[in-house]
Design a protein around this motif. Sequence first.
Motif, PDB file in Angstrom:
ATOM      1  N   ASN A  39       8.517   8.065   4.138  1.00 50.62           N
ATOM      2  CA  ASN A  39       7.762   8.632   4.956  1.00 50.62           C
ATOM      3  C   ASN A  39       6.290   8.914   4.332  1.00 50.62           C
ATOM      4  O   ASN A  39       6.177  10.273   4.032  1.00 50.62           O
ATOM      5  CB  ASN A  39       8.501   9.838   5.782  1.00 50.62           C
ATOM      6  N   PRO A  40       5.396   8.334   4.185  1.00 52.91           N
ATOM      7  CA  PRO A  40       4.237   8.568   3.065  1.00 52.91           C
ATOM      8  C   PRO A  40       3.184   9.329   3.617  1.00 52.91           C
ATOM      9  O   PRO A  40       2.865   9.018   4.953  1.00 52.91           O
ATOM     10  CB  PRO A  40       4.090   7.114   3.073  1.00 52.91           C
ATOM     11  N   SER A  41       2.530  10.074   2.977  1.00 55.69           N
ATOM     12  CA  SER A  41       1.308  10.759   3.107  1.00 55.69           C
ATOM     13  C   SER A  41       0.239   9.704   2.979  1.00 55.69           C
ATOM     14  O   SER A  41       0.574   8.750   2.315  1.00 55.69           O
ATOM     15  CB  SER A  41       1.247  12.136   2.342  1.00 55.69           C
ATOM     16  N   ASP A  42      -0.886  10.042   3.306  1.00 55.36           N
ATOM     17  CA  ASP A  42      -2.041   9.380   2.941  1.00 55.36           C
ATOM     18  C   ASP A  42      -2.208   9.115   1.526  1.00 55.36           C
ATOM     19  O   ASP A  42      -2.547   7.997   0.953  1.00 55.36           O
ATOM     20  CB  ASP A  42      -3.390   9.711   3.651  1.00 55.36           C
ATOM     21  N   GLU A  43      -2.164  10.361   0.727  1.00 58.36           N
ATOM     22  CA  GLU A  43      -2.146  10.145  -0.713  1.00 58.36           C
ATOM     23  C   GLU A  43      -1.022   9.469  -1.310  1.00 58.36           C
ATOM     24  O   GLU A  43      -1.179   8.476  -2.311  1.00 58.36           O
ATOM     25  CB  GLU A  43      -1.924  11.653  -1.199  1.00 58.36           C
ATOM     26  N   ASP A  44       0.344   9.177  -0.780  1.00 58.32           N
ATOM     27  CA  ASP A  44       1.222   8.401  -1.286  1.00 58.32           C
ATOM     28  C   ASP A  44       0.952   6.757  -0.812  1.00 58.32           C
ATOM     29  O   ASP A  44       1.186   6.050  -2.032  1.00 58.32           O
ATOM     30  CB  ASP A  44       2.570   8.617  -0.390  1.00 58.32           C
ATOM     31  N   VAL A  45       0.384   6.622   0.289  1.00 57.85           N
ATOM     32  CA  VAL A  45      -0.236   5.378   0.581  1.00 57.85           C
ATOM     33  C   VAL A  45      -1.153   4.700  -0.811  1.00 57.85           C
ATOM     34  O   VAL A  45      -0.963   3.444  -1.149  1.00 57.85           O
ATOM     35  CB  VAL A  45      -0.623   5.143   2.012  1.00 57.85           C
ATOM     36  N   LEU A  46      -2.121   5.834  -0.996  1.00 57.94           N
ATOM     37  CA  LEU A  46      -2.926   5.170  -2.008  1.00 57.94           C
ATOM     38  C   LEU A  46      -2.248   5.048  -3.343  1.00 57.94           C
ATOM     39  O   LEU A  46      -2.716   4.238  -3.900  1.00 57.94           O
ATOM     40  CB  LEU A  46      -4.124   6.453  -2.009  1.00 57.94           C
ATOM     41  N   ILE A  47      -1.326   6.001  -3.745  1.00 54.47           N
ATOM     42  CA  ILE A  47      -0.646   5.564  -5.061  1.00 54.47           C
ATOM     43  C   ILE A  47      -0.079   4.128  -5.053  1.00 54.47           C
ATOM     44  O   ILE A  47      -0.338   3.427  -6.012  1.00 54.47           O
ATOM     45  CB  ILE A  47       0.501   6.643  -5.144  1.00 54.47           C
ATOM     46  N   TYR A  48       0.318   3.863  -4.148  1.00 53.75           N
ATOM     47  CA  TYR A  48       1.056   2.456  -3.685  1.00 53.75           C
ATOM     48  C   TYR A  48       0.124   1.413  -3.715  1.00 53.75           C
ATOM     49  O   TYR A  48       0.464   0.260  -4.500  1.00 53.75           O
ATOM     50  CB  TYR A  48       2.112   2.300  -2.620  1.00 53.75           C
TER      51      TYR A  48
END
Length: 476
Positions: free
Chosen positions: A421-430
Amino acid sequence: MAKVKIVDLTLRDGHQSLIATRLRTRDIIPILETFDSAGIYSFEVWGGATFDVCHRFLNENPWERLREIRKRVKNTLLQMLLRGQNLVGYRHYPDDVVEKFVQKSVENGIDVFRIFDALNDVRNLITSIKSAKKYKANHVQGTICYTISPVHTIEKYVETAKELAALEVDSICIKDMAGMLSPKVAYELVKALKKEVGLPVDVHSHYTSGMASMALLKSVEAGAEIVDGSMSPLSLGTAHPPTESLVYALEELGYSTGVKLDVLLEVREYFMKIREKYAGYLDQLSTIPDTRVLVYQIPGGMFSNLISQLKEQKALDKLEEVLKEVPRVKEDLGHPPLVTPTSQIVGVQAVLNVLFGRYNVVAKETKDLVKGMYGRTPAPIKPEVVSKILGNEKQIDRRPADLLEPEFEKRKKELINMGLNPSDEDVLIYALFPQTGLKFLKGELGEERFPSVGKIEGTFEVEIGGTKYAVKVKPA
């Protein structure tokens, strides 16, 4: 009294240059409130290699680091180093990822964006500069990467600065990542920029050649309004002039920095303890000036990378050959300034050339550079090198990001499909680091252990005051 603003790099470039970017957030937090009271204009705390190292080696969320720093720093601007279309990664990312990254950086606390392109190809800076403006960053700094070559003239740098000014940047930074900026050229370049462009000028120089303090002083004399330093325990060598020394010298010469030297001395004591704690990461070759940089043009981080690569190949005895090969590769590839990612590209290719023969083995990144996937090189790449590396493939001559499809939503869906359940910041890390970023988000990475401080072992005889002592040394 002329005002000179001080940027302190300790919390990003200082520890990146000397201790492999390994400074943990838990060791940053305790000194922040004291440091914040010193009167520094801006702390560089993020960007560069921090994003990569935080998640890959320290098991830290780089966004959380930024938020924790922002909570505690109220008086000082927070600054990051952004690699243009490369962001904080090692390839070009699509415009939607660039814009989202800049937006989230502003939201999480970045005030000042120092934006550069390794090739000084301004086309690669347009999206990040416009995004920083769009999301109301406090200050957007257009950056010129300094190097020495037949095509890197003062006139050429002024031309690049004018292109940046046309994008409405707030200041121009001269980024001397290899410590090759001499006092004479610093004075002449700043004078030319002030006359022809007129924007505030910030000068950033590494101490690798031993000239940085002299170059910064001559820059101020020529009209530079901002200079960069790092707290003395994480200064000199491949890092930067000591912040305390800059403040003292400038104040004595009649410039106003607004910095409290007594507070800096308190901060220094803290970072002396940090230096001792992280001593295992220090390479002695990185702590002293190396004037060979004036010949080999190798920035500090790149130098330590070359040593690591050769150690892995059990070929450290080839170091001198590699040092001589680096400027040859640099010339072959169109004189790119040696800064991430081009420093890694040129360095790796120089190692491959020495170990396997010139361009008999070619790294993928070298091929991409030759093809034009990183942008336009300052000079044309040698035709014979293009032919050997590309064969029948054609070079491109357009902004590389124009060839990229939007990626942010695609990456977000991939994470959701994996049950996250990613935050936008998580998506950017990925999006930036698909392999290690995904492992981090899944909780599959751990913090690396501190390396042993001991570099040598044996028994040594030491004479003190006429008395001889046998001293045993062994790795910790």
